[in-house]
Design a protein around this motif. Structure first.
Motif, short mmCIF file in Angstrom:
data_model
loop_
_atom_site.label_atom_id
_atom_site.label_comp_id
_atom_site.label_asym_id
_atom_site.label_seq_id
_atom_site.Cartn_x
_atom_site.Cartn_y
_atom_site.Cartn_z
N ASP A 1 1.91 1.53 0.41
CA ASP A 1 1.13 1.07 -0.50
C ASP A 1 1.25 1.64 -2.14
O ASP A 1 1.44 0.91 -2.87
N TYR B 1 -5.30 -4.30 -2.81
CA TYR B 1 -6.00 -3.12 -2.21
C TYR B 1 -5.94 -1.97 -2.58
O TYR B 1 -6.74 -1.17 -2.98
N ALA B 2 -4.47 -1.51 -2.97
CA ALA B 2 -4.55 -0.21 -3.31
C ALA B 2 -5.03 -0.07 -4.98
O ALA B 2 -5.32 1.17 -5.20
N ARG C 1 -1.74 -6.13 -0.02
CA ARG C 1 -1.58 -4.52 -0.06
C ARG C 1 -1.81 -3.95 -1.47
O ARG C 1 -2.16 -2.79 -1.75
N HIS C 2 -0.90 -4.57 -2.65
CA HIS C 2 -1.19 -4.20 -3.80
C HIS C 2 -2.75 -4.37 -4.61
O HIS C 2 -3.05 -3.40 -5.10
N LEU D 1 -3.46 6.91 -2.05
CA LEU D 1 -2.93 5.74 -1.36
C LEU D 1 -1.90 6.19 -0.10
O LEU D 1 -1.41 7.05 -0.13
N LYS E 1 -10.64 -4.29 4.20
CA LYS E 1 -9.72 -4.29 2.95
C LYS E 1 -10.48 -5.17 1.77
O LYS E 1 -10.35 -5.01 0.93
#
Length: 142
Positions: A79, A112-113, A109-110, A75, A132
């Motif tokens: 992230d 996606y990570a 973002r969480h 990551l 994403k």
């Protein structure tokens, strides 16, 4: 495991954070106490709560925690910090303040990570020329 999901990855990361919290801290090694040890009598201990210690994690739990922490290398730095903070059960507000982003952005973002980790664990290459949201939806379909 057959196929990884975001819930599996999140549970493993929370377990890793719990294992790392239970490890002894790395404090200064050269400090000592010159006072003699005091031995408590029974009368001294009456009315006190017993000292409880957390059990040390098993070697398997430590190995799984180390493996899960290596997933964070896949990551971006920010992230990875968001994912690790959530694994340590940090509230969203301090995470947002630290990164200077809104809560919706932090949640996105969480997600996606976690989805990137799922893609990599399932042996798939994360597409760089797609959105994403495509990555998030692709991890959810599994």
């Amino acid at each position: 495991m057959a196929e990884w999901t975001r819930a599996d990855v999140e549970a493993r990361l929370e377990s890793a954070a719990r294992v790392m919290r239970s490890q002894p801290s790395d404090g200064p090694r050269g400090t000592f106490n010159a006072w003699p040890a005091y031995f408590h009598d029974f009368a001294d201990k009456v009315g006190q709560k017993p000292e409880t210690r957390r059990p040390t994690p098993s070697p398997r739990a430590i190995s799984e925690a180390e493996e899960a922490m290596l997933w964070l290398r896949w990551l971006d730095v920010d992230d990875a910090r968001i994912v690790w903070a959530r694994a340590e059960r940090t509230a969203w507000k301090p995470i947002c303040w630290q990164h200077g982003i809104s809560r919706a952005t932090a949640v996105r973002r969480h997600l996606y990570a976690l989805s990137v980790i799922v893609w990599r664990l399932n042996g798939r290459r994360v597409p760089t020329k797609r959105s994403k949201q495509y990555v998030i939806d692709g991890a959810q379909a599994e």
